[in-house]
Structures are given as C-alpha cells and as structure tokens.
Design a protein around this motif. Sequence first.
Motif, PDB file in Angstrom:
ATOM      1  N   LEU A  70      26.588  72.378  47.242  1.00 45.97           N
ATOM      2  CA  LEU A  70      25.481  71.407  47.288  1.00 45.97           C
ATOM      3  C   LEU A  70      25.029  70.798  45.954  1.00 45.97           C
ATOM      4  N   LEU A  71      24.832  71.838  45.175  1.00 49.34           N
ATOM      5  CA  LEU A  71      24.576  71.373  43.792  1.00 49.34           C
ATOM      6  C   LEU A  71      25.638  70.521  43.264  1.00 49.34           C
ATOM      7  N   ALA A  72      26.882  70.577  43.389  1.00 48.35           N
ATOM      8  CA  ALA A  72      28.035  69.912  43.009  1.00 48.35           C
ATOM      9  C   ALA A  72      27.665  68.290  43.472  1.00 48.35           C
ATOM     10  N   GLU A  73      27.497  68.176  44.895  1.00 45.57           N
ATOM     11  CA  GLU A  73      27.267  67.304  45.663  1.00 45.57           C
ATOM     12  C   GLU A  73      26.085  66.464  45.167  1.00 45.57           C
ATOM     13  N   THR A  74      24.815  67.104  44.775  1.00 43.56           N
ATOM     14  CA  THR A  74      23.753  66.366  44.466  1.00 43.56           C
ATOM     15  C   THR A  74      23.795  65.952  43.105  1.00 43.56           C
ATOM     16  N   LEU A  75      24.596  66.859  42.234  1.00 50.11           N
ATOM     17  CA  LEU A  75      24.794  66.374  40.689  1.00 50.11           C
ATOM     18  C   LEU A  75      25.611  65.163  40.727  1.00 50.11           C
ATOM     19  N   ALA A  76      26.770  64.961  41.633  1.00 46.90           N
ATOM     20  CA  ALA A  76      27.397  63.886  41.641  1.00 46.90           C
ATOM     21  C   ALA A  76      26.521  62.562  41.887  1.00 46.90           C
ATOM     22  N   GLU A  77      25.864  62.968  42.926  1.00 41.88           N
ATOM     23  CA  GLU A  77      24.925  61.823  43.576  1.00 41.88           C
ATOM     24  C   GLU A  77      23.856  61.072  42.500  1.00 41.88           C
ATOM     25  N   ALA A  78      23.419  62.139  41.673  1.00 41.31           N
ATOM     26  CA  ALA A  78      22.685  61.738  40.380  1.00 41.31           C
ATOM     27  C   ALA A  78      23.267  61.048  39.492  1.00 41.31           C
ATOM     28  N   GLY A  79      24.540  61.421  39.282  1.00 42.95           N
ATOM     29  CA  GLY A  79      25.371  60.686  38.295  1.00 42.95           C
ATOM     30  C   GLY A  79      25.532  59.331  38.487  1.00 42.95           C
TER      31      GLY A  79
ATOM     32  N   ALA B 184      23.678  57.741  40.768  1.00 40.48           N
ATOM     33  CA  ALA B 184      22.393  56.845  40.406  1.00 40.48           C
ATOM     34  C   ALA B 184      22.258  56.510  39.169  1.00 40.48           C
ATOM     35  N   ALA B 185      22.614  57.275  38.129  1.00 46.85           N
ATOM     36  CA  ALA B 185      22.362  56.996  36.708  1.00 46.85           C
ATOM     37  C   ALA B 185      23.445  55.772  36.079  1.00 46.85           C
ATOM     38  N   GLY B 186      24.445  55.603  36.991  1.00 44.16           N
ATOM     39  CA  GLY B 186      25.294  54.440  36.585  1.00 44.16           C
ATOM     40  C   GLY B 186      26.664  54.670  36.472  1.00 44.16           C
ATOM     41  N   LEU B 187      27.055  55.892  36.457  1.00 48.76           N
ATOM     42  CA  LEU B 187      28.499  56.496  36.596  1.00 48.76           C
ATOM     43  C   LEU B 187      29.203  55.947  37.999  1.00 48.76           C
ATOM     44  N   ALA B 188      30.473  55.496  37.617  1.00 47.60           N
ATOM     45  CA  ALA B 188      31.445  55.154  38.897  1.00 47.60           C
ATOM     46  C   ALA B 188      31.548  56.421  39.610  1.00 47.60           C
ATOM     47  N   PRO B 189      31.522  56.186  40.923  1.00 48.07           N
ATOM     48  CA  PRO B 189      31.714  57.342  41.945  1.00 48.07           C
ATOM     49  C   PRO B 189      32.626  58.458  41.669  1.00 48.07           C
ATOM     50  N   GLU B 190      33.915  57.728  41.161  1.00 48.72           N
ATOM     51  CA  GLU B 190      35.093  58.800  41.082  1.00 48.72           C
ATOM     52  C   GLU B 190      34.769  59.590  40.042  1.00 48.72           C
ATOM     53  N   VAL B 191      34.017  58.930  38.669  1.00 45.33           N
ATOM     54  CA  VAL B 191      33.919  59.721  37.735  1.00 45.33           C
ATOM     55  C   VAL B 191      32.797  60.684  37.723  1.00 45.33           C
ATOM     56  N   ALA B 192      31.554  60.420  38.367  1.00 46.97           N
ATOM     57  CA  ALA B 192      30.656  61.106  38.656  1.00 46.97           C
ATOM     58  C   ALA B 192      31.066  62.528  39.578  1.00 46.97           C
ATOM     59  N   ARG B 193      31.961  62.269  40.578  1.00 40.66           N
ATOM     60  CA  ARG B 193      32.457  63.250  41.310  1.00 40.66           C
ATOM     61  C   ARG B 193      33.258  64.376  40.419  1.00 40.66           C
ATOM     62  N   ALA B 194      34.186  63.881  39.841  1.00 41.96           N
ATOM     63  CA  ALA B 194      35.071  64.387  38.829  1.00 41.96           C
ATOM     64  C   ALA B 194      34.321  65.282  37.716  1.00 41.96           C
ATOM     65  N   LEU B 195      33.109  64.829  36.891  1.00 48.27           N
ATOM     66  CA  LEU B 195      32.403  65.653  36.211  1.00 48.27           C
ATOM     67  C   LEU B 195      31.594  66.446  36.776  1.00 48.27           C
ATOM     68  N   ALA B 196      30.858  66.263  37.775  1.00 47.12           N
ATOM     69  CA  ALA B 196      29.996  67.126  38.689  1.00 47.12           C
ATOM     70  C   ALA B 196      30.961  68.609  38.985  1.00 47.12           C
ATOM     71  N   ARG B 197      32.178  68.119  39.732  1.00 48.13           N
ATOM     72  CA  ARG B 197      33.056  69.381  40.027  1.00 48.13           C
ATOM     73  C   ARG B 197      33.263  70.112  38.802  1.00 48.13           C
ATOM     74  N   ALA B 198      33.851  69.323  37.793  1.00 42.86           N
ATOM     75  CA  ALA B 198      34.357  70.226  36.677  1.00 42.86           C
ATOM     76  C   ALA B 198      33.382  71.026  36.064  1.00 42.86           C
ATOM     77  N   THR B 199      32.132  70.277  35.998  1.00 42.23           N
ATOM     78  CA  THR B 199      30.939  70.951  35.242  1.00 42.23           C
ATOM     79  C   THR B 199      30.504  72.216  36.143  1.00 42.23           C
ATOM     80  N   VAL B 200      30.360  72.264  37.377  1.00 40.00           N
ATOM     81  CA  VAL B 200      29.877  73.418  38.418  1.00 40.00           C
ATOM     82  C   VAL B 200      31.111  74.562  38.200  1.00 40.00           C
TER      83      VAL B 200
END
Length: 275
Positions: free
Chosen positions: A187-196, A198-214
């Motif tokens: 869920l943390l990875a999901e919500t981090l991607a959603e926040a990304g 909302a901050a202006g990142l493309a969805p695929e970029v936000a999801r990739a960065l959130a997944r790799a970060t977690v």
Amino acid sequence: MSAPATAGMPASLTLAGAGKMGGAMLAGWIEAGLDPRATAVVDPSPSPEIAALCAARGIRLNPEAPEPAAVLVLAIKPQGLEAAARALDRMIGDDTLVVSILAGKTVADLTARLPRARAVVRAMPNLPASIGRGATGAFAAPGVSAGQRAVADALLAATGTVAWLDAEAAVDAVTAVSGSGPAYVFLLAETLAEAGIAAGLAPEVARALARATVSGAGALLDASEAEPDALRRAVTSPGGTTAAALDVLMRGDGLAPLMREAVAAAQRRAAELAG
C-alpha cells in the motif's frame, strides 16, 4: 517407505491447503531438501501452478487415503477448519507434528477439533516466503518435543526468518505485524506512486520510481546492521526536502498512530477468527 529426512526436513509431510501461502511454503521446502516422494498435497481445488509442481516433482496430489505423516501442515482457510476437521484428524498419527498457519485458530481450537493432535505448532508466515524472504512467528505447544520443534524450525526457516514466541497470545500480534505487514508495504508503494502522479509525474514514471524506492529501501535495510531510525536520520538533512516530508508523516496524527491503529485492528480480527 519414507526417505530419510534431509537438512532437517521431516521424513514425510502432508500439506492440507495449497493456496498462495501453502504453495509458497511447499516450493521452499522442496528446494530445501524435503523429499517430494514422501510429500502429499490435499487441496480440493489446486491451482494450475500447484498441479504442475506436483506433477513435475512427483508429489502426491489428493491421494485417496493419505496416511499419517511425520508432519501435517494446516494451510486451509481458518473458516474451513470445522468442515475439514474429520478428514484432517484421520491424517494424524501418534507421532505426527501438526503445524498450523490458520490465523486466529488457537491450540485449544485445533485440539478440540482434531482429537488425535498431540503435538501442535502455531505459525504465522507471510507472503515473501514465496521468494525465501518470509518472516514467521511460531509457538510450540507443551506437547511438542525438542526434536519436533527442530523439524518445525527447519521447515519454517526454509522460507525465511523465524522468531519463536514464549506465549501463544503473541501469535495474533505477529499476524497483525508481519503476517499482514507485506500488504501495508505494498500500500505504501501504491500511495507513493499516487502522490507522485499528483505531483506531476507521468503515471508509469511514478509507479516505477515508487516500486524501486520501496524495494531498494527494503534491500538496504536488510543489508545494513543499522536500525531503521538510524537509516532514516542518515538520509534526512536538517531543513531539507526529506525533513519537510517527515514533518508531515511524523506529526501527532501521522503514520505512527495510523500504523498502531491498523495493527490493533488486524490483531482484533485475528482474535475474532478463533473458536
């Protein structure tokens, strides 16, 4: 005749219930040296993956009359214990160790429904067991011998870290912390991607960065001897961007009280599943 145990594995084992968790543990046990020929799986609706694993490794799938094994692992849904109890009890011999991963089902629950069960270990693994990175809390009831506990430890350690508990009541807390814990991290990875996003990142970029970060932070935590709070401080510059974010997450109504509430809710639900 059963083959000798290998690397602490039992001479024979029956797995009752081969869903995601049961199947993950089975794969880990086979890799750790459990003899497939001395292994049986009982599941009325096995997944294609389990059926394929059994066929490939020579594991008996749904034998007509399973003989009592050295170890019977209960991995069915907790709600199904009552209906399955009579059939399960026939799989227990005088020296069978019963290892249960049924959330909320106490030793008293199990022995009341399985009269032949004399040696019971309650365990709560989690889904990363499927890649050998599980976290399991376990409690051995008084009827478990030292040798049986060693066998249970070998089985559980084949899928990751094992922590033995002094009191059975602690199993519900383990269920809430590590048993359900992977979902909190996902869920943390999901919500981090959603926040990304909302901050202006493309969805695929936000999801990739959130997944790799977690996943990267988890790998770093595993590789480091430092405590989590020390690692957190190491990446937090005073007055910087991370500090600004942590001011939100660590405030009075932030992540800590939410996590305590979530764990308490899971612990209550585990208790409700008893009986």
